[in-house]
Motif scaffolding. Structure first.
Motif, short mmCIF file in Angstrom:
data_model
loop_
_atom_site.label_atom_id
_atom_site.label_comp_id
_atom_site.label_asym_id
_atom_site.label_seq_id
_atom_site.Cartn_x
_atom_site.Cartn_y
_atom_site.Cartn_z
N MET A 1 -12.22 0.95 -3.03
CA MET A 1 -12.33 1.37 -4.42
C MET A 1 -11.12 2.23 -4.78
N VAL A 2 -10.33 1.71 -5.71
CA VAL A 2 -9.11 2.42 -6.11
C VAL A 2 -9.42 3.16 -7.41
N PHE A 3 -9.86 4.40 -7.27
CA PHE A 3 -10.40 5.13 -8.43
C PHE A 3 -9.50 6.25 -8.93
N SER B 1 6.74 11.30 -7.86
CA SER B 1 5.79 10.22 -7.55
C SER B 1 5.84 9.91 -6.06
N LYS B 2 4.71 9.49 -5.50
CA LYS B 2 4.64 9.11 -4.08
C LYS B 2 5.55 7.91 -3.79
N PHE B 3 5.87 7.16 -4.82
CA PHE B 3 6.76 6.01 -4.60
C PHE B 3 8.18 6.27 -5.09
N LEU C 1 0.80 9.13 -10.30
CA LEU C 1 1.20 9.70 -9.01
C LEU C 1 1.85 8.63 -8.14
N PHE C 2 1.51 7.37 -8.40
CA PHE C 2 2.10 6.26 -7.62
C PHE C 2 3.06 5.48 -8.52
N ASP C 3 3.03 4.17 -8.51
CA ASP C 3 3.97 3.39 -9.31
C ASP C 3 3.73 3.60 -10.81
N ASN D 1 8.88 14.93 6.15
CA ASN D 1 9.35 13.92 5.20
C ASN D 1 9.41 12.56 5.90
N LYS D 2 8.60 11.64 5.39
CA LYS D 2 8.50 10.30 5.96
C LYS D 2 9.86 9.62 6.14
N TRP D 3 10.80 9.93 5.25
CA TRP D 3 12.08 9.21 5.24
C TRP D 3 13.14 9.84 6.11
N ASN E 1 -2.72 1.14 9.70
CA ASN E 1 -3.30 0.53 8.51
C ASN E 1 -2.18 -0.18 7.76
N HIS E 2 -2.47 -0.63 6.55
CA HIS E 2 -1.48 -1.40 5.80
C HIS E 2 -0.35 -0.53 5.24
N ASP E 3 -0.40 0.77 5.47
CA ASP E 3 0.66 1.66 4.99
C ASP E 3 1.51 2.20 6.14
N GLN E 4 1.15 1.85 7.36
CA GLN E 4 1.77 2.50 8.52
C GLN E 4 2.51 1.49 9.40
N SER F 1 8.95 1.33 6.82
CA SER F 1 8.36 0.52 5.76
C SER F 1 6.89 0.20 6.00
N ARG F 2 6.13 0.20 4.92
CA ARG F 2 4.73 -0.20 5.00
C ARG F 2 4.63 -1.70 5.35
N ASP F 3 5.70 -2.44 5.12
CA ASP F 3 5.67 -3.87 5.48
C ASP F 3 5.54 -4.09 6.98
N GLY G 1 3.28 -3.15 8.67
CA GLY G 1 1.87 -3.48 8.89
C GLY G 1 1.39 -4.64 8.04
N ARG G 2 2.28 -5.30 7.34
CA ARG G 2 1.81 -6.29 6.36
C ARG G 2 2.26 -7.72 6.64
N THR G 3 2.88 -7.96 7.78
CA THR G 3 3.32 -9.32 8.08
C THR G 3 2.10 -10.16 8.48
O1 TEU Z 1 -2.25 5.09 0.01
C1 TEU Z 1 -2.01 6.40 -0.33
C2 TEU Z 1 -0.88 7.00 0.30
O2 TEU Z 1 -0.88 8.21 0.37
C3 TEU Z 1 0.21 6.15 0.85
O3 TEU Z 1 0.53 5.12 0.00
C4 TEU Z 1 1.37 7.01 1.02
O4 TEU Z 1 1.62 7.67 -0.18
C5 TEU Z 1 2.58 6.24 1.35
O5 TEU Z 1 2.38 5.53 2.49
C6 TEU Z 1 3.67 7.25 1.43
O6 TEU Z 1 4.61 6.92 2.32
C7 TEU Z 1 -3.19 4.39 -0.71
C8 TEU Z 1 -3.17 2.95 -0.27
O7 TEU Z 1 -3.54 2.87 1.08
C9 TEU Z 1 -1.81 2.39 -0.55
O8 TEU Z 1 -1.66 1.09 -0.07
C10 TEU Z 1 -1.61 2.44 -2.05
O9 TEU Z 1 -0.31 2.02 -2.35
C11 TEU Z 1 -1.82 3.83 -2.60
O10 TEU Z 1 -2.99 4.45 -2.10
C12 TEU Z 1 -1.97 3.78 -4.10
O11 TEU Z 1 -3.16 3.18 -4.46
#
Ligand code: TEU
Ligand code: CA
Length: 547
Positions: A96-98, A138-140, A158-160, A284-286, A320-323, A406-408, A410-412
């Motif tokens: 749920m993306v709320f 922004s997180k992105f 906060l995101f895109d 810092n992730k980067w 997960n799909h972000d790691q 990259s989050r990719d 985990g996404r292949t």
């Molecule tokens: O992720 C939230 C989140 O904190 C990560 O995206 C993080 O910000 C990122 O990896 C920073 O490097 C959730 C979902 O899991 C992610 O896929 C979504 O993109 C994000 O929320 C927005 O809905």
């Protein structure tokens, strides 16, 4: 609590299995692989968002919470999946993306057409003195405010910029969210994962952050606990069979005691990320840095002990799909590929909490090692690549950071066999498979009892067969550098876990432990007898048990 001996398997549907050969994984693809998931022995499948979405953030930009994106299939496909999964006793957990909706959502479209009711679903602010409403990042990447010319105002994301933050202060928004959860409960869904749910409560007054990126104002925000209690009360809270997990971004342990406390009536459990920042320089992730294993032990111990003391519950995970993939990140995906994957799996699965396995982790899938930026698809990676170039980094430097972070990674596509595209699809998938699918795949491992896959299967069974693992107390055992030892205790039964990191080591164990007469129930080397002096080879792993 009924979920303590359960294990969750996370599916990123786009990359799991493509049933109709259009290059994109789908719901029918999941149904086709249920037999495999049943073989593994998992209890829940968490499926990342498959709702109607423009897919700017692969479904985390939802345009309609009640319908399925045709990319993934139909409502009938989902009904079929629920039914077929139930035959194996497997339950579904929806995502749920709320915190935000897509700017393609009807609410946002109405808002920018001037509808006041829907404007109040989001955060629209005027610019004062030609300045953006706040300086938050922004997180992105970039600022969190985007200009909307229709209204001559800025909206918060906060995101895109296509993910507009919802205004949870507005009771109408909270009602909408409750309605969505109840709709899916009525469809037979028995689990929910709530995306970045600790970011939904924004401050009363928006102000600039001069010491950070703004997160301190909206993370674990002022009304977060009352919003969650309200959602719980009006939807899943009434039902005993439903499991919930909140994704907690940059949270604190004190807040997590509440989010998942047994008597708090918020959520069943929480994901936190502190243990995955041990290779971030300056948090810092980067900024790349070698992983700090001592810091990892300390964080795990703190969270284990703290959550236990407060009757709260951790969701346990590496991937997960972000790691990035854990075997490439903390293990060794070359010489010690198999052994290190097993060590890392043991480390997580024997802790107190509910383990989550991310698709491909159970066969030791690695990072992508993509050689050009064109292979990357993730919006976050592409945004940051541009930012790095603008900051003056060379394309090589920028690519190196993206490759690692990259989050990719985990996404292949899931690597099913050694045929074309790893058996994921008959045609070129939406994202390239990793070249190593010829060696690393399900088919190779399914008949090999010594494989990583079989090892995960055993770990899942251990959780079901040994009460100390599912219910026991967590007790850290202090040791030297690079060795992680902990115990789990349930009445007189004990589990002792001994894990070695990268180097060969000699360790001495306390006499009273040796006298307890432990037997070794799992290892990635040889089953051994516990003696006071042990020589540990790199990534050696032993799980002992005593009655
Ligand atoms: O992720 C939230 C989140 O904190 C990560 O995206 C993080 O910000 C990122 O990896 C920073 O490097 C959730 C979902 O899991 C992610 O896929 C979504 O993109 C994000 O929320 C927005 O809905
Ligand atoms: Ca497909």
């Amino acid at each position: 609590m009924s979920f303590k001996n359960k294990v969750v398997y996370q599916i990123y549907p786009k990359s799991f299995y493509d049933s109709n050969n259009d290059g994109i994984g789908d719901l029918k693809g999941i149904t086709k692989k249920l037999k495999y998931l049943n073989f593994l022995g998992i209890d829940y499948i968490w499926i990342t968002p498959f709702f109607v979405s423009p897919q700017r953030d692969n479904g985390y930009d939802v345009a309609d919470y009640y319908n399925i994106d045709p990319l993934y299939g139909t409502m009938e496909d989902l009904d079929e999946l629920i039914l077929e999964a139930s035959k194996y006793g497997i339950k579904l957990m929806l995502d749920m993306v709320f915190n935000h909706t897509s700017t393609e959502h009807i609410w946002f479209k109405q808002a920018i057409q001037g509808n006041k009711k829907y404007q109040n679903y989001y955060f629209f602010k005027k610019s004062i003195d030609n300045k953006l409403p706040t300086n938050w990042v922004s997180k992105f990447g970039g600022n969190t405010w985007e200009y909307c010319k229709e209204l001559d105002m800025y909206y918060l994301h906060l995101f895109d910029k296509t993910q507009a933050d919802l205004n949870w202060e507005n009771p109408e928004v909270r009602k909408e969210m409750t309605k969505i959860v109840n709709f899916w409960i009525n469809k037979g869904i028995e689990g929910f994962r709530f995306d970045v749910v600790n970011l939904i409560s924004k401050p009363q007054i928006f102000k600039d952050d001069f010491i950070g990126d703004g997160r301190r104002f909206y993370t674990d925000g002022p009304n977060i606990h009352s919003y969650l209690k309200e959602l719980n009360k009006n939807s899943f809270g009434k039902l005993k069979n439903i499991v919930t997990v909140g994704e907690m971004s940059s949270t604190t342990i004190e807040n997590c005691y509440k989010y998942s406390g047994e008597k708090e009536n918020e959520l069943s459990m929480v994901f936190s990320f502190h243990h995955l920042k041990i290779d971030y320089k300056n948090k810092n992730k980067w900024e790349l840095q070698e992983a700090d294993f001592e810091e990892l032990k300390e964080i795990l111990n703190t969270w284990q002990l703290g959550m236990q003391k407060n009757n709260a519950w951790n969701a346990l995970f590496w991937c997960n799909h972000d790691q990035p993939r854990i075997v490439s990140r903390l293990g060794d995906d070359k010489i010690y590929w198999k052994k290190s994957a097993k060590m890392l799996a043991t480390m997580i699965h024997c802790l107190r909490g509910t383990p989550y396995i991310y698709q491909g982790e159970e066969i030791g899938m690695t990072n992508t090692y993509f050689e050009t930026i064109n292979d990357f698809k993730d919006i976050e990676s592409l945004n940051y690549y541009d930012i790095f170039l603008k900051e003056g980094k060379s394309p090589e430097e920028a690519l190196k950071i993206i490759q690692e972070r990259s989050r990719d990674n985990g996404r292949t596509p899931m690597q099913w066999n050694n045929k074309n595209f790893g058996g994921f699809s008959n045609i070129i998938p939406w994202i390239n498979p990793i070249k190593n699918f010829k060696q690393i795949n399900v088919e190779n491992q399914i008949n090999d009892c010594d494989s990583i896959l079989h090892y995960y299967k055993k770990l899942i069974q251990l959780r079901k067969n040994y009460l100390p693992i599912s219910e026991g107390e967590f007790i850290p055992v202090i040791t030297e550098k690079d060795i992680y030892i902990y115990k789990r205790k349930y009445n007189s039964e004990e589990i002792l876990v001994i894990l070695n990191y990268k180097n060969k080591k000699e360790i001495t164990l306390p006499k009273e432990e040796i006298e307890k007469n432990y037997s070794c129930i799992l290892s990635n080397n040889n089953i051994i007898k516990l003696t006071s002096k042990l020589t540990l080879e790199p990534f050696d792993t032993f799980v002992f048990y005593k009655k």
